[in-house]
Design a protein around this motif. Sequence first.
Motif, mmCIF file in Angstrom:
data_model
loop_
_atom_site.group_PDB
_atom_site.id
_atom_site.type_symbol
_atom_site.label_atom_id
_atom_site.label_comp_id
_atom_site.label_asym_id
_atom_site.label_seq_id
_atom_site.Cartn_x
_atom_site.Cartn_y
_atom_site.Cartn_z
ATOM 1 N N SER A 143 8.867 4.680 -8.481
ATOM 2 C CA SER A 143 10.118 4.575 -7.733
ATOM 3 C C SER A 143 10.727 3.175 -7.896
ATOM 4 O O SER A 143 11.903 3.019 -8.225
ATOM 5 N N LEU A 144 9.895 2.141 -7.688
ATOM 6 C CA LEU A 144 10.401 0.764 -7.777
ATOM 7 C C LEU A 144 10.753 0.387 -9.208
ATOM 8 O O LEU A 144 11.732 -0.311 -9.451
ATOM 9 N N GLU A 147 14.069 1.990 -10.127
ATOM 10 C CA GLU A 147 15.155 1.320 -9.393
ATOM 11 C C GLU A 147 15.487 -0.021 -10.052
ATOM 12 O O GLU A 147 16.646 -0.349 -10.279
ATOM 13 N N GLY A 328 5.689 7.514 -2.065
ATOM 14 C CA GLY A 328 5.174 6.368 -1.312
ATOM 15 C C GLY A 328 3.955 5.751 -1.972
ATOM 16 O O GLY A 328 3.921 5.566 -3.198
ATOM 17 N N ASN A 369 2.312 5.377 3.319
ATOM 18 C CA ASN A 369 3.482 4.539 3.587
ATOM 19 C C ASN A 369 4.585 5.059 2.654
ATOM 20 O O ASN A 369 4.437 5.001 1.442
ATOM 21 N N ARG A 370 5.656 5.579 3.228
ATOM 22 C CA ARG A 370 6.656 6.274 2.396
ATOM 23 C C ARG A 370 7.556 5.362 1.588
ATOM 24 O O ARG A 370 8.070 5.756 0.555
ATOM 25 N N ARG A 371 7.798 4.129 2.062
ATOM 26 C CA ARG A 371 8.686 3.237 1.304
ATOM 27 C C ARG A 371 8.021 1.875 1.092
ATOM 28 O O ARG A 371 8.433 0.864 1.667
ATOM 29 N N THR A 373 6.632 -1.687 -0.556
ATOM 30 C CA THR A 373 7.052 -2.746 -1.486
ATOM 31 C C THR A 373 6.008 -2.798 -2.608
ATOM 32 O O THR A 373 4.940 -2.167 -2.520
#
Length: 398
Positions: A143-144, A147, A328, A369-371, A373
């Motif tokens: 995801s990161l 992005e 996550g 943890n859904r979001r 870092t």
Amino acid sequence: MSQLTAMQRKTVPDSGRRRVVILGSTGSIGCNTLDVLRLHPDRFEVIGLVAHRNAATLRAQAGEFEPKWVALTGEEHPEGSVSGPWATVHTQTELLERIQAPDVDIVVSAIVGAAGLLTTWAAVDAGKDVALANKETMVLAGSLVMERATQTGSRILPVDSEHSAIFQAMEGHRDSVERVVLTGSGGPFRGKSREALKKVTVAEALNHPTWKMGPKITVDSATLMNKALEVIEAKWLFGLDADQIRVIVHPESIVHSFVEFRDGSVLAQLSPPDMRLPIQFALTYPERWPSPTRRMNWTELNQLRFEQPDPETFPALSLGFRVARDGGTSGAVLNAANEVAVERFLAGEISFPEIPRIAADVLNAHSLNRRPTLDELLAADRWARTEVARWITNNRTR
Ligand code: NDP
Ligand code: MG
């Protein structure tokens, strides 16, 4: 701007050579990449080669390709073991700077495991093109990474054969994709019972029927964890939901995946199994250059078989779909648990069926943890590694 629109605008420059860094140059993908570069010496320039422990191979590669710099990141090598007319990179900070430097066009990400994350991230962060083999990076932090790639204009070009096939079949019609179907050979234990897998040896697990690869991915192919990781990789690379992804067993490894479109049409990419093909496509996209890959033998080809995967015997596969749904921190946990379990299996400490069992147990014990870092993902990775060690100790002393 979507990844593909940005991708189509960049092309391989006609003048000048593409300047390449290879992370994991001494591995199976790294050596295949150098094979591709060897065929097109006037089109590519090797800027940097990164290996871990294999000083002898790195030195030989550097002698042949004359990079500007080399790095040997493992600790157990004698000082000066890869020295030559090239610079030797000694610290992680310097390595990351070299990857991000203006004299680099494309970074081949071919380190195995989560160890490939930070160098791949550095390349994406600097807006470099990335030929991505290191699927664990996407499983851990897809995801990161995606992005950040959109922000920096980094093109992530898949090397994994299934994802390269999907990338090729999707081109021009990305908005009309209904689902993708990942193919998999089924590995060396296709058709075996759950009972039979209890006695599997390391040598048997390392004997893949169609591909010659490094040990970790070969074991992953035998458990079908590789396909689980590829489901997650496909989700992030192509922006799909878990229910848009299917897996089908295809023992010949000729159809590398399918894409099904909204009008019911299905496109696939076919070729004899040879990683040099997806590697070269990632390096030359959007062009296609001549390649020595064996051609399809249409006079001998008489059947392509497809079977449903067996979820009872290969429970790893469903973990990939679960992580693709949950997102996550779950990818970081599955990836790390599997990595350690595979290491322990290769060391003869656990049995083959314990690999997916450990991965499932650690995933169950983890609180999502859904979001997260990047730091939280790395913490989830570390947590999962200690959980595996605990699992093994508990199950051995019981
Ligand atoms: P290999 O085991 O053959 O090679 C791994 C490479 O990573 C080597 O160059 C090795 O260096 C380096 N390396 C190992 N550990 C570390 C570490 N801790 N830090 C930095 N570098 C390290 O693996 P493969 O080439 O088979 O696979 C590489 C990646 O590509 C994996 O993510 C795999 O899933 C993916 N992939 C591979 C395919 C294949 O056909 N092989 C197909 C599709 C994807 P050294 O040897 O010097 O110790
Ligand atoms: Mg693959």
